[in-house]
Design an enzyme around this catalytic site. Structure first.
Site, short mmCIF file in Angstrom:
data_model
loop_
_atom_site.label_atom_id
_atom_site.label_comp_id
_atom_site.label_asym_id
_atom_site.label_seq_id
_atom_site.Cartn_x
_atom_site.Cartn_y
_atom_site.Cartn_z
N ARG A 1 0.75 14.41 13.37
CA ARG A 1 1.10 14.24 11.95
C ARG A 1 1.13 15.57 11.19
O ARG A 1 0.37 15.79 10.24
CB ARG A 1 0.15 13.25 11.27
CG ARG A 1 0.10 11.93 11.99
CD ARG A 1 -0.59 10.86 11.20
NE ARG A 1 0.29 10.18 10.27
CZ ARG A 1 -0.06 9.14 9.54
NH1 ARG A 1 -1.27 8.67 9.63
NH2 ARG A 1 0.79 8.59 8.71
N ARG B 1 -8.63 -0.04 4.67
CA ARG B 1 -7.75 0.96 4.06
C ARG B 1 -6.41 0.33 3.67
O ARG B 1 -5.74 0.82 2.77
CB ARG B 1 -7.51 2.13 5.02
CG ARG B 1 -8.74 3.02 5.21
CD ARG B 1 -8.37 4.30 5.94
NE ARG B 1 -7.12 4.81 5.44
CZ ARG B 1 -6.12 5.27 6.20
NH1 ARG B 1 -6.23 5.28 7.49
NH2 ARG B 1 -5.01 5.70 5.65
N ILE C 1 2.62 18.71 8.74
CA ILE C 1 3.26 18.71 7.41
C ILE C 1 4.27 19.86 7.30
O ILE C 1 4.61 20.29 6.21
CB ILE C 1 2.23 18.78 6.26
CG1 ILE C 1 1.30 20.00 6.44
CG2 ILE C 1 1.45 17.49 6.14
CD1 ILE C 1 0.53 20.34 5.18
N ASP D 1 4.57 0.81 12.11
CA ASP D 1 3.35 0.18 11.59
C ASP D 1 3.21 -1.28 12.02
O ASP D 1 2.12 -1.84 11.93
CB ASP D 1 3.33 0.26 10.05
CG ASP D 1 3.03 1.67 9.56
OD1 ASP D 1 2.74 2.55 10.39
OD2 ASP D 1 3.08 1.89 8.33
N ILE E 1 7.97 7.14 17.08
CA ILE E 1 7.63 7.86 15.84
C ILE E 1 6.34 8.65 16.00
O ILE E 1 6.28 9.83 15.67
CB ILE E 1 7.49 6.88 14.64
CG1 ILE E 1 8.71 5.95 14.54
CG2 ILE E 1 7.28 7.67 13.33
CD1 ILE E 1 10.01 6.60 14.16
N ARG F 1 -3.54 10.11 4.54
CA ARG F 1 -2.35 10.94 4.76
C ARG F 1 -1.56 11.14 3.46
O ARG F 1 -1.02 12.21 3.20
CB ARG F 1 -1.49 10.22 5.81
CG ARG F 1 -0.12 10.79 6.02
CD ARG F 1 -0.15 12.01 6.88
NE ARG F 1 1.19 12.52 7.10
CZ ARG F 1 1.46 13.67 7.69
NH1 ARG F 1 0.48 14.42 8.12
NH2 ARG F 1 2.69 14.06 7.86
N LYS G 1 0.84 -1.22 0.00
CA LYS G 1 0.00 0.00 0.00
C LYS G 1 0.86 1.25 0.00
O LYS G 1 0.64 2.17 -0.80
CB LYS G 1 -0.90 0.01 1.24
CG LYS G 1 -1.62 1.34 1.45
CD LYS G 1 -2.44 1.36 2.71
CE LYS G 1 -1.73 1.85 3.93
NZ LYS G 1 -1.65 3.31 4.10
N ASN G 2 1.85 1.30 0.90
CA ASN G 2 2.61 2.54 1.06
C ASN G 2 3.59 2.80 -0.09
O ASN G 2 4.22 3.86 -0.13
CB ASN G 2 3.35 2.55 2.40
CG ASN G 2 2.40 2.81 3.55
OD1 ASN G 2 1.22 3.11 3.34
ND2 ASN G 2 2.89 2.69 4.77
N CYS H 1 -4.80 7.97 9.55
CA CYS H 1 -5.05 7.43 10.88
C CYS H 1 -4.73 8.45 11.96
O CYS H 1 -3.77 9.21 11.84
CB CYS H 1 -4.16 6.21 11.10
SG CYS H 1 -4.67 4.78 10.17
C1 UD1 Z 1 4.49 7.02 6.40
C2 UD1 Z 1 3.59 5.83 6.23
C3 UD1 Z 1 3.02 5.38 7.56
C4 UD1 Z 1 4.16 5.13 8.55
C5 UD1 Z 1 5.10 6.33 8.62
C6 UD1 Z 1 6.33 6.07 9.47
C7 UD1 Z 1 2.64 6.15 4.01
C8 UD1 Z 1 1.44 6.43 3.19
N1 UD1 Z 1 2.49 6.19 5.34
O1 UD1 Z 1 3.69 8.06 6.94
O2 UD1 Z 1 2.29 4.18 7.36
O3 UD1 Z 1 3.62 4.91 9.82
O4 UD1 Z 1 5.55 6.69 7.29
O5 UD1 Z 1 7.04 4.99 8.99
O6 UD1 Z 1 3.69 5.84 3.49
N2 UD1 Z 1 6.62 14.73 10.79
C9 UD1 Z 1 6.67 16.06 11.15
N3 UD1 Z 1 6.51 17.00 10.18
C10 UD1 Z 1 6.31 16.67 8.88
C11 UD1 Z 1 6.25 15.31 8.51
C12 UD1 Z 1 6.43 14.35 9.50
O7 UD1 Z 1 6.87 16.40 12.32
O8 UD1 Z 1 6.16 17.59 8.04
C13 UD1 Z 1 6.82 13.69 11.83
C14 UD1 Z 1 5.57 12.83 12.04
O9 UD1 Z 1 4.65 13.43 12.92
C15 UD1 Z 1 6.17 11.59 12.61
C16 UD1 Z 1 7.51 11.46 11.88
O10 UD1 Z 1 7.80 12.77 11.39
O11 UD1 Z 1 6.43 11.74 13.98
C17 UD1 Z 1 7.51 10.49 10.72
O12 UD1 Z 1 6.44 10.79 9.86
P1 UD1 Z 1 6.52 10.45 8.30
O13 UD1 Z 1 7.71 9.60 8.04
O14 UD1 Z 1 6.36 11.71 7.54
O15 UD1 Z 1 5.23 9.55 8.12
P2 UD1 Z 1 4.20 9.58 6.92
O16 UD1 Z 1 4.91 9.83 5.65
O17 UD1 Z 1 3.03 10.40 7.31
#
Ligand code: UD1
Length: 423
Positions: free
Chosen positions: A126, A403, A128, A311, A333, A97, A24-25, A121
């Site tokens: 989370r 999902r 950006i 995950d 995380i 997301r 999926k990811n 989720c």
């Molecule tokens: C992706 C995966 C999700 C997995 C996660 C961590 C997809 C679709 N989803 O999520 O299943 O659990 O990686 O392996 O691939 N963060 C910030 N600011 C940002 C972006 C991230 O603070 O702008 C923080 C997040 O809150 C979190 C950490 O960085 O604590 C990692 O997040 P990230 O690697 O970005 O996860 P996703 O890409 O959302």
């Protein structure tokens, strides 16, 4: 999506075989990347029929791409030559997301993107902020107003070095989307190293991009001016494989999983071996054999890849509820990722949660009850809890599970479980 529930009669050994779905990811960013192609048709194999995949295709279609999804063959064909849109409404953005990746893809394709904030989720704040900071550094003008993000490339993008504060998977992928077609060299430092990022790099390069370094913490993007459609097979879903392996480690038995890359899950396999399982490679898959109750493992700390994946934490927590001894889970995380713990307690598990740490004292058995999925991976943990427990367990909140799992009930049935979906 269903409003049904999953009914499980537990305490059976798992014996059988199944094929693990495509990832999926990896499928979601790869589908989004199809938007970058100005000519030709992209064919992505191994795309599982999941609600997140369906939603990503719906966004592509609303933007003007022509998509055909052969669900049985797990093949998506995307022709993006006539893309006309540059906005994704909040309703669609909210569903997952990964919709944030449309920001990079649309900016690359049309120079503008008007999008809502991404959903997904509820496992933590989370934010950006890293995506936005990197995009601003690379020449994108961004205004945030009334729940929408308005992004514009005024003259041209500005390739150069970008350092991420932490190795975010989404931010790394978004920068790759944004800069793949921007002439000049962009270097991402402290990039995420997940195998899904290697998959995205391989697809973009098959489309004609020039990107190297994925899988390490430095990714170098040499922008090319145009990309063409390509054929690509999505990698196996490492988290789905780990869900079945954790279940078999808890229930005992012998399972054969086809379509598994053990290199992607080596840290987890080492944990499974510490639990007492035998894990062996078998062609393009893996066999897990387990007898007796699992051993507890002192501490399992989630980390960025190649560490233990966040995950997989809920599935392993479910398995450890019946381990011989105490396991401490440390979630580093996401700050709200133990919502499955109180549900496992309803099945009789002994778990204490203290902010980012959960102490799981293994018991001889659990007993069936009605439980609810808190989120996608938490839902998988509920299914494992039901497989472990004596008697009948009903898992509600199935739409969370759908999902990310193509058909979790059929897969576990093939592995010998007494499980069915009730509508
Ligand atoms: C992706 C995966 C999700 C997995 C996660 C961590 C997809 C679709 N989803 O999520 O299943 O659990 O990686 O392996 O691939 N963060 C910030 N600011 C940002 C972006 C991230 O603070 O702008 C923080 C997040 O809150 C979190 C950490 O960085 O604590 C990692 O997040 P990230 O690697 O970005 O996860 P996703 O890409 O959302």
């Amino acid at each position: 999506m269903t409003d049904g529930c999953i009914s499980i009669n537990g305490r059976r050994r798992l014996t059988g075989e199944t094929t693990v779905q495509g990832c999926k990811n990896a499928a979601l960013p790869c589908l989004t990347a199809c938007l970058l192609c100005d000519r030709g048709c992209s064919c992505l194999g191994g795309c599982p029929a999941l609600s997140d995949v369906e939603n990503t295709i719906e966004i592509l279609e609303r933007l003007g791409a022509e998509c055909v999804f052969d669900r049985a063959g797990e093949l998506v064909t995307v022709r993006a030559e006539n893309v006309f849109g540059s906005s994704v409404d909040s309703g669609m953005m909210n569903k997952m997301r990964s919709s944030i990746l449309f920001m990079g893809a649309l900016l690359s394709r049309t120079g503008e993107a008007d999008i809502g904030y991404p959903g997904g989720c509820e496992i933590g704040a989370r934010p950006i902020d890293m995506h936005l900071k990197a995009f601003r550094r690379l020449g994108v003008q961004i205004e945030e107003e009334g729940g929408m993000i308005r992004c514009r490339v005024r003259s041209r993008l500005k390739p150069g070095p970008v350092s991420l504060l932490c190795p975010s998977v989404g931010a790394t992928e978004n920068i790759m989307m944004l800069m793949a077609k921007s002439e000049g060299e962009t270097v991402i430092r402290n990039a995420a190293r997940e195998p899904e990022i290697v998959d995205l790099q391989n697809l973009l390069n098959a489309m004609g991009a020039n990107i190297s370094g994925a899988g390490s913490d430095v990714i170098v993007i040499n922008g090319t001016d145009s990309l063409r459609g390509a054929e690509y097979k999505i990698m196996p879903d490492r988290i789905a494989a780990l869900t079945y392996m954790a279940a078999a480690a808890a229930c005992g038995g012998r399972i054969l999983l086809r379509n598994v890359n053990l290199d992607h899950i080596s840290v987890c396999c080492s944990v499974l071996r510490d639990m007492g399982a035998v894990v062996e490679k078998d062609g393009d898959g893996a066999v897990l054999t387990m007898s007796g109750r699992p051993n507890a493992v002192n501490a399992i700390k989630t980390l960025y890849y190649p560490g233990f994946p966040t995950d997989a934490q809920p599935a392993f927590m479910a398995a450890m509820t019946v381990a011989k001894g105490t396991t401490v889970f440390i979630e580093s995380i996401f700050e709200n990722r133990f919502r499955h713990a109180p549900e496992l307690v309803k099945l009789g598990a002994d778990i204490d949660v203290n902010i980012c740490q959960a102490v799981v004292r293994g018991k001889e058995s659990l007993s069936g009850a009605e439980v609810r999925s808190s989120d996608l991976r938490g839902g998988a943990a509920m299914v494992i809890g039901g497989l472990i427990a004596d008697g009948n367990t009903r898992v509600r909140g199935v739409s969370h599970i759908e999902r990310g799992y193509r058909n979790i009930t059929e897969d576990f049935e093939s592995l010998g479980a007494d499980i069915r979906m009730i509508y």
